[in-house]
Design a protein around this motif. Structure first.
Motif, short mmCIF file in Angstrom:
data_model
loop_
_atom_site.label_atom_id
_atom_site.label_comp_id
_atom_site.label_asym_id
_atom_site.label_seq_id
_atom_site.Cartn_x
_atom_site.Cartn_y
_atom_site.Cartn_z
N ALA A 57 14.95 -133.20 94.58
CA ALA A 57 13.74 -132.69 95.23
C ALA A 57 13.48 -131.24 94.84
O ALA A 57 12.33 -130.84 94.62
N TYR A 58 14.53 -130.45 94.72
CA TYR A 58 14.35 -129.05 94.31
C TYR A 58 13.80 -128.96 92.89
O TYR A 58 12.90 -128.15 92.61
N LEU A 59 14.31 -129.79 92.00
CA LEU A 59 13.86 -129.73 90.61
C LEU A 59 12.42 -130.20 90.47
O LEU A 59 11.63 -129.62 89.72
N VAL A 60 12.07 -131.27 91.16
CA VAL A 60 10.71 -131.78 91.06
C VAL A 60 9.71 -130.79 91.63
O VAL A 60 8.56 -130.71 91.18
N ALA A 61 10.13 -129.99 92.60
CA ALA A 61 9.24 -129.00 93.20
C ALA A 61 9.13 -127.73 92.37
O ALA A 61 8.37 -126.82 92.75
N CYS A 62 9.85 -127.63 91.26
CA CYS A 62 9.77 -126.45 90.40
C CYS A 62 8.53 -126.52 89.52
O CYS A 62 8.00 -127.60 89.24
N LYS A 63 8.09 -125.35 89.04
CA LYS A 63 6.93 -125.30 88.18
C LYS A 63 7.28 -125.61 86.73
O LYS A 63 6.43 -126.03 85.97
N GLU A 64 8.53 -125.38 86.36
CA GLU A 64 8.93 -125.57 84.97
C GLU A 64 8.96 -127.05 84.63
O GLU A 64 9.51 -127.87 85.37
N GLN A 65 8.38 -127.39 83.50
CA GLN A 65 8.24 -128.79 83.11
C GLN A 65 9.59 -129.44 82.86
O GLN A 65 9.82 -130.57 83.25
N ARG A 66 10.49 -128.71 82.19
CA ARG A 66 11.80 -129.30 81.89
C ARG A 66 12.58 -129.61 83.16
O ARG A 66 13.25 -130.64 83.25
N ALA A 67 12.48 -128.72 84.15
CA ALA A 67 13.16 -128.99 85.42
C ALA A 67 12.57 -130.22 86.10
O ALA A 67 13.31 -131.04 86.66
N GLN A 68 11.26 -130.37 86.04
CA GLN A 68 10.65 -131.55 86.63
C GLN A 68 11.08 -132.82 85.91
O GLN A 68 11.36 -133.84 86.55
N GLU A 69 11.15 -132.77 84.60
CA GLU A 69 11.57 -133.96 83.85
C GLU A 69 13.00 -134.37 84.20
O GLU A 69 13.29 -135.56 84.35
N PHE A 70 13.87 -133.39 84.37
CA PHE A 70 15.25 -133.71 84.75
C PHE A 70 15.31 -134.28 86.16
O PHE A 70 16.07 -135.22 86.45
N GLY A 71 14.49 -133.73 87.08
CA GLY A 71 14.44 -134.28 88.44
C GLY A 71 13.93 -135.71 88.46
O GLY A 71 14.44 -136.55 89.20
N ILE A 72 12.93 -135.99 87.62
CA ILE A 72 12.42 -137.36 87.53
C ILE A 72 13.51 -138.29 87.01
O ILE A 72 13.69 -139.41 87.51
#
Length: 1476
Positions: free
Chosen positions: A438-453
């Motif tokens: 949840a923390y990663l998906v809520a980040c603005k950085e695209q790579r962090a969101q991809e890892f959270g997904i």
């Protein structure tokens, strides 16, 4: 010696040790030969001397022990202490008796039965059946015979190694009970002895026996060593156990227990830890939890980092097998590896919970890792365990986890191995993983969101139970409902991923996500696409599996879409159109022929029916119709639809009633026709027509190529002259502006369509046709530049809200207006506009009751993303925009009416093409975007067909127009933007769902042309090369652009070249900043290759030891750096601003090199793939610092500098930061600037000297505040770096390297000197801004300085003079800060007073830290606190305190004095008294 007889009774089992011969029992006579040495047999022969056994029995009887007991073990006296003392007294004085006693005991225990009797616990007189010590244990506490008995027992021990009948001597376990296992009974005698006479001899003997013992007994002995030997022989014991452990690693568990029970000193404890660490790779996996628990519980602050590091490097408990194979075996009920990994995790988790210190040290260890190759799968687990074990560190774990992902240290496959490599992952870890996801998906950085997904997807796959999967979906739904654009987009991406991979599993959980369909109003267009894709995939999958949910999902989806399409609200209609076209793109795709039908009709019939219904619902509404065509175009470009759908499209009359060769725009805009809505839809219809033409004509647009050259019917050019424009009515101006607007958008779509025919690699047309299309494209591009410049000029004089021709990228309410009518009214009736604004003001002033109903509706309605942006101020509201434009319009009309008194019609008007069209840019969302293919025209500018001259620089205006469009596209992709709209909303305009990698491949062939035109711009600016002034005019006439009376649209060579210079550097830097570029090394090398110098100078690499080799990436970076360095030298001669842009680009290159090295695996200083040398970074940084210094010291035109610096001074600030951050020594440079350079500004102001005589001409009165702030910030940053360096050294001790310590102290002293000079400058500068910064940054410096106080306290004895000098110097600055605070309070300067509380707290902390330092260290100094006199900055006492006695003057001179007799008075009291 005769013993006393004890009367025997028939009712007691007691047998006297010496009986008369005639009273010998039959049992004594019949005792076997092995027991012939019994006391009864010895008593029968009175004439001979007593045997050793008899002697031994007699001695025991004298001290109260009856050895012979037919019913059990020997009988002991009640007072055991007296028993041991008496026996020791008897045997100590008579050595012969002691020898006979030992000999007799040895003969006695030769019988196994007798041996067991003396090993078992004995009865005691007066205690009944209480069982306590055995006879052997008591005898071992007799000093005189202890060592002999110990040796005797150890020698007897091997005789009983093979007594276990089950194992037959193999010795892996013992199945005998303790009472029957003689060997274990012997070992029990050695436990917890009160003393050992010769512990060293016993330990040596015991270790000898241990080396030959069977496995089970060896484990028993090792586990009891601490209870047997004590602490006297720990060194020998540790060495022996280490040797045995090397021979047999299976005894690791008892060895660890023994180590844990031993009382070891620090040296032995370190040796034990080293032994344990060496076993990580050698022991069996089932023993690993015990080893890890021992290591972590034995850790201290001094060795915790080393233990954690070794565990990370050597432990390989996950990822041993392929994760997918392991998962496949799980489904079969098997696993490749045992479930010991869960035990290991439990051991790690319990240890971290027991010692929170380990969590802190573990985070420090992971933070210190810089190379990508140093990170392992276990690191993810360690961070997860710290997150679970220490709540106070959860934020730190999240930040570090994100940092490692962004740096490329944690990859997707690592997390797969992390959770798929364990047999049965406990559910306890699911909430933790969900929190991190949840923390990663809520980040603005695209790579962090991809890892959270990816984490959400893996968790859904790993946990197969319904509860866990509901938790995963619930977390995703929480993101969807957050209302934050990028978070919603990422969560929907995860749901699309799950719907495509695990659709069957999600069908049963569909009831948990169908609620999304009730809240579609808050989604953007991109999010709507993803929502519909999720439900379409679920509906199709459910029907294919014949599950009962299938028809309900499909029917509910179709029902909602039909309601939305037929809804009168245009927002819902837009949602329905998107969903309908999404269904059509899925069910009509020829690649999905096996899909089951969603209804009673076939999928193709259903698709055609949906298209017809959608088209019928929006025929009369321009914006929905535009959206319908856009969605249809996107579907055609991405999917191959069934021929039935294609036939329906060809049957449609795309042109409608508008199919001329000459585009009659003017009649359609005029009020009688009221066909402006048709012109709104026209560009979109043309795009759809071109797409269908390409699909049906093998990519060629030959069937519609006449449209590229067809003329446009626009208002007469005479109307746009200054004189004619002033006499036009507002309505006529409205018509003219809208005509230009529609013409510009028509030409934009012409460029988009026909540029696909000339892109590199396109072979759909002949070369002759391609040349003709290129010629026409260049003409259309000149037409477009001309029309947009003219449109912008018209909008400046008469602001108009342009109609929308492209659907909004964000989801916003659509207000369908009659553009002509509304804009007419707004332009013609300024009074009406004022009345509207007054009504709005009255509405704002109404009571709450009048708006209660609307408030209730607003509360019930879910806020849209646009509402959130409006609240945050990110975008203006529609009403605000209309108010602004209305105000501007009314002002323009008023100024126009006022201007009737002055006739400016004969004044020539010049419109420069290189100047950005600001008015048109403000409404850029109303324009059709240029596609990426249009950028390919950059490669066509070399063809000057029909040109008046061969000057290539004359094409720079066309190049500039396309370059600015490229810059806008890169802005949407750049990760450094504050508002990351590239992921927060839809795809950027003109990208059409294109990925970053595809975009880079599209522009890759254009890099050489960027360089060529950049060189042309540099040549014009540096050499003053003359260009053909008539070229633009002749080319404009050739393109059919009309001439306007007294109005000239021209292109200045210098201004155009300057703009091309800036835009090229900005585009080059933004391309380098794209994270995806580093993954495409071919594109990166092509970009760098395009900006190589003509010749590589060898002297550039003179200071390097490893010179880059041609062809390597570092060589290409160096070449581009050399080229830009040459451009920098040239730019300093003609423009400070352009030279600054080059410097910023050089900094971007250095940052790109750092990022490239961080993502590449390097060994021995070189990249394993490209040979990239790390030496290049410090080398280029030094060059960068030299360039920045040169620019700061360069004497350029004063107007050029001051005109840009007086606005904000941002450029000088950036240059100064680059200089201080890349110079050889930041503190040395700061010292020089603070002590020698910065004071020149005040001196030059007083003496009225010219600024150009200064060392740094960029330092003047206008920029002094910028310099002052940057120097403060960089000084604090340098001090913080010193703090980090000190922390990396660990806790310094007396034996630390004196050179390093003294170097750090000198650096700290330098930093103190800088802040003292900067703050004391306030005495000569009366600017409030300078005083406020002194107070603010002075307090921050004190806070950073206090972080090194522990280091100063440790080093005080060795470096007392240096540290005292440091404190005394800093005291000068704190006095000035106190004075500034007092004066600010008196004069009520709020800019300073609001910073005083935080600074005061820092000063008080500094006071008490100094006091503690001087009290805790013997410095020979004393310390006291007192109140300061109230003085001004010049040192004069304020009149309010002039009455004080003169004797107080000495006390006022407070400070730190070296003389022990003098007092140390710190000037910062706890409560400073200042007169008001």
């Amino acid at each position: 010696m005769l013993s006393r007889r004890r009367p025997s009774k028939s009712n007691t089992p007691f047998v006297p040790p010496f009986s008369q011969p005639n009273k010998l029992t039959t049992a004594a006579r019949c005792e076997p030969a092995s027991s012939s040495a019994s006391p009864e047999a010895g008593a029968a022969a009175l004439p001979r001397a007593p045997s050793p056994i008899e002697k031994m029995v007699s001695v025991l009887a004298d001290v109260g022990c009856t050895l012979t007991n037919a019913a059990g073990p020997p009988s002991l006296p009640s007072n055991l202490y007296n028993f041991r003392q008496r026996l020791d007294g008897i045997l100590a004085v008579d050595s012969s008796l002691r020898s006979q006693f030992l000999k007799g005991f040895s003969e006695y225990i030769s019988s196994t039965i007798n041996f067991r009797r003396v090993l078992l616990p004995c009865d005691r007189d007066g205690f009944g059946s209480v069982r306590r010590e055995s006879l052997v244990q008591l005898l071992l506490l007799v000093k005189s015979i202890q060592q002999e008995l110990l040796d005797m027992l150890l020698e007897k021990l091997p005789e009983y190694f093979d007594m276990n009948p089950l194992v037959g001597g193999c010795g892996f376990s013992s199945s005998l009970p303790l009472d029957e296992d003689v060997a274990r009974l012997i070992l029990n005698q050695f436990r917890w002895l009160d003393f050992l006479v010769d512990s060293e001899a016993f330990a040596e003997k015991l270790l000898q026996v241990l080396s030959i013992s069977p496995h089970h007994l060896k484990k028993e002995i090792i586990g009891s060593l601490a209870e047997m030997i004590g602490d006297q022989n720990n060194k020998t014991l540790v060495g022996s156990l280490e040797q045995m452990l090397q021979e047999d690693s299976s005894i690791i568990v008892p060895v660890l227990d023994s180590f844990a029970n031993l009382n070891l000193d620090d040296l032995l404890q370190d040796q034990v830890i080293m032994i344990a660490l060496s076993c990580i790779r050698t022991i069996d996996i089932e023993h690993m939890p015990y080893l890890l628990r021992f290591l972590l519980l034995s850790a201290k602050e001094s060795n915790a980092r080393r233990i954690i590091s070794q565990i990370r490097e050597q432990l390989k408990f996950v990822g041993a097998s392929q994760p997918r194979a392991s998962q496949h075996n799980k489904l079969k009920g098997k696993s490749v590896i045992d479930n010991t990994e869960a035990s290991i995790l439990d051991a790690l988790r319990s240890s971290l919970r027991f010692k929170n210190m380990l969590c802190v040290e573990l985070l420090k260890e992971l933070k210190s890792l810089e190379e990508v190759r140093d990170h392992k799968v276990i690191d993810i687990w360690l961070l997860t365990l710290v997150f679970m074990s220490c709540e106070s560190l959860q934020k730190s774990v999240e930040k570090l986890f994100k940092k490692k992902i962004l740096e490329g240290c944690f990859q997707d496959d690592m997390f797969e191995k992390c959770i798929h490599g364990i047999k049965e992952l406990p559910k306890d870890y699911l909430p933790t993983f969900l929190s991190l996801s949840a923390y990663l998906v809520a980040c603005k950085e695209q790579r962090a969101q991809e890892f959270g997904i990816h984490m959400y997807t893996c968790l859904f796959e790993e946990f197969c139970d319904a509860y866990s999967r509901q938790e995963v979906l619930g977390a995703l739904l929480t993101h969807v409902g957050s209302g934050i654009c990028y978070e919603v987009t990422a969560a929907l991406d995860a749901m699309v991923n799950l719907a495509s991979k695990k659709s069957q599993e999600m069908i049963s959980l569909s009831s948990h996500i169908t609620g999304i369909l009730d809240y579609l109003e808050g989604f953007s267009i991109e999010s709507l696409h993803k929502v519909y894709e999720v439900f379409i995939r679920l509906a199709v999958s459910a029907q294919s599996s014949s599950q009962p949910y299938g028809f309900s999902i499909a029917n509910e989806l179709l029902m909602i879409l039909r309601k939305q399409i037929n809804n009168s609200d245009l927002m819902y209609k837009k949602m329905g159109l998107i969903g309908t076209l999404k269904i059509v793109s899925y069910i009509a795709d020829t690649n999905n022929t096996s899909l089951p039908p969603l209804s009673q009709r076939s999928n193709y019939e259903e698709a055609v029916e949906l298209l017809k219904v959608s088209l019928d619902s929006c025929k009369q509404l321009p914006l929905p119709l535009i959206l319908f065509y856009e969605e249809l175009i996107s579907t055609l470009r991405s999917k191959t639809l069934h021929p039935t759908i294609m036939e329906w499209k060809l049957w449609m009359n795309l042109d409608g009633d508008i199919s001329p060769i000459c585009l009659n725009i003017l009649p359609l805009v005029s009020p009688p026709s009221r066909s402006s809505s048709a012109l709104q839809v026209l560009p979109t219809k043309f795009v759809l027509l071109s797409v269908v033409e390409r699909l049906t004509n093998q990519g060629s647009l030959g069937g519609i190529d006449a449209l590229l050259g067809c003329p446009l019917h626009l208002p007469s050019s005479k109307l746009f002259s200054q004189h004619s424009w002033q006499v036009l009515t507002a309505k006529q101006k409205q018509i003219a502006i809208l005509s230009l607007h529609y013409a510009a958008n028509w030409m934009r779509e012409l460029l988009n369509a026909f540029s696909t025919q000339v892109v590199e690699g396109s072979d759909t047309i002949s070369q002759a046709t391609k040349r003709d299309i290129i010629f026409k494209l260049l003409q259309r591009l000149r037409n477009l530049v001309f029309v947009e410049c003219l449109l912008d000029n018209c909008l400046k004089q008469h602001p108009v809200i342009l109609p929308e021709l492209y659907p909004h990228l964000e989801q916003s309410p659509i207000i369908e207006l009659d553009c002509m009518g509304d804009l007419e009214k707004m332009s013609q009736h300024p009074k009406a506009i004022e009345s509207i604004s007054q009504k709005k003001k009255r509405k704002r002033g109404k009571s709450i009751s009048s708006s209660s109903n609307t408030n209730i509706e607003e509360k019930l309605r879910q806020p849209t993303i646009v509402d959130i942006w409006k609240k945050a101020g990110a975008i203006p509201s529609q009403e605000g925009a209309r108010d602004d434009l209305s105000t501007i319009s009314s002002r323009a009309i008023q100024s126009e009416s006022a201007g009737h008194h002055v006739d400016n019609s004969d004044v020539p008007q010049n419109i420069e093409t290189s100047v950005p069209a600001k008015c048109l840019e403000a409404q850029k969302n109303k324009l059709r975007p240029l596609s990426v293919d249009c950028l390919s025209i950059l490669a066509c500018l070399k063809n000057n067909q029909g040109s008046c001259c061969a000057d290539p620089s004359a094409e720079l205006p066309i190049h500039l127009y396309l370059l600015r469009d490229l810059h806008k596209k890169l802005d949407r992709l750049s990760p450094t933007r504050k508002q990351n709209l590239a992921r927060g909303s839809n795809a950027p305009a003109g990208f059409m769902g294109m990925k970053v990698n595809d975009f880079l491949r599209k522009i890759q062939p254009l890099f050489p042309y960027l360089r060529k035109n950049f060189d042309r711009a540099v040549r014009v600016l540096s050499e003053g090369a003359e260009t053909c002034q008539e070229h633009w005019i002749s080319q404009s006439s050739l393109a059919g652009n009309p001439e306007i009376t007294n109005t000239s649209i021209f292109a200045s060579p210098v201004l155009t070249s300057t703009a091309v210079f800036k835009e090229t550097l900005l585009c080059f830097g933004k391309i380098l900043n794209l994270p995806d570029l580093l993954k495409e090394k071919t594109i990166l090398s092509d970009l760098l290759q395009a900006f190589q110098p003509l010749e590589m100078s060898g002297c550039f690499f003179q200071e390097m030891q490893l010179i880059p080799s041609p062809g390597n990436m570092d060589y290409l970076y160096s070449g581009a750096y050399i080229f830009l360095g040459g451009v920098f030298d040239a730019a300093t001669n003609f423009s400070f601003t352009l030279a600054s842009e080059v410097l910023l680009t050089l900094e971007v290159m250095v940052t790109s090199i750092r990022t490239f090295l961080n993502r590449s695996p390097c060994e021995n200083g070189n990249d394993t793939c490209t040979g990239f040398s790390k030496e290049i970074i410090p080398f280029l940084c030094n060059k960068l610092g030299a360039y920045a210094q040169k620019l700061l010291m360069h004497k350029c035109d004063k107007d050029d500098v001051d005109s840009s610096l007086k606005i904000k001074g941002e450029m000088v600030q950036k240059i100064l930061r680059i200089y201080l951050g890349n110079c050889p020594s930041t503190l040395d440079s700061l010292n020089e600037l603070a002590c020698a350079v910065l004071p020149q500004v005040s001196l030059s102001e007083t003496s009225k000297e010219d600024d150009n005589h200064q060392t740094f001409p960029t330092l003047c009165s206008a920029t002094m505040i910028v310099w002052y702030r940057v120097m403060h910030e960089e000084n604090i940053s340098a001090l913080n770096n010193l703090v980090k360096e000190i922390s990396l050294m660990g806790k310094p001790r007396g034996g630390a390297k004196v050179e390093n310590v003294r170097r750090l102290l000198n650096k700290i002293l330098q930093s103190v000197n800088v802040v003292v000079f900067l703050i004391n400058m306030c005495r000569n500068n009366d600017k409030v801004t300078v005083h406020a910064m002194a107070v603010k940054y002075g307090g921050k410096f004190i806070d950073s300085f206090l972080r090194v106080f522990d280091f100063l306290q440790i080093q005080f004895q060795m470096h007392k003079d240096l540290i005292l000098q440091m404190i005394k110097e800093l005291q000068k600055a704190t006095r000035t800060i106190q004075t500034l605070c007092s004066e600010a309070k008196g004069s009520k300067q709020t800019a300073i007073t609001r910073k005083i509380p935080a600074t005061k707290r820092s000063l008080e902390r500094f006071l008490f830290h100094v006091k503690a330092l001087l009290y805790t260290t013997p410095s020979g100094c004393s310390f006291w606190m007192g109140n300061l006199k109230h003085k001004d900055l010049m040192g004069q006492v304020v009149s309010s305190q002039a009455y004080l006695d003169d004797q107080d003057d000495d006390d006022d001179d407070d400070g730190i004095k070296d003389d022990p007799a003098d007092a140390i008075l710190d000037h910062q009291p706890t409560n400073v008294s200042t007169p008001e």
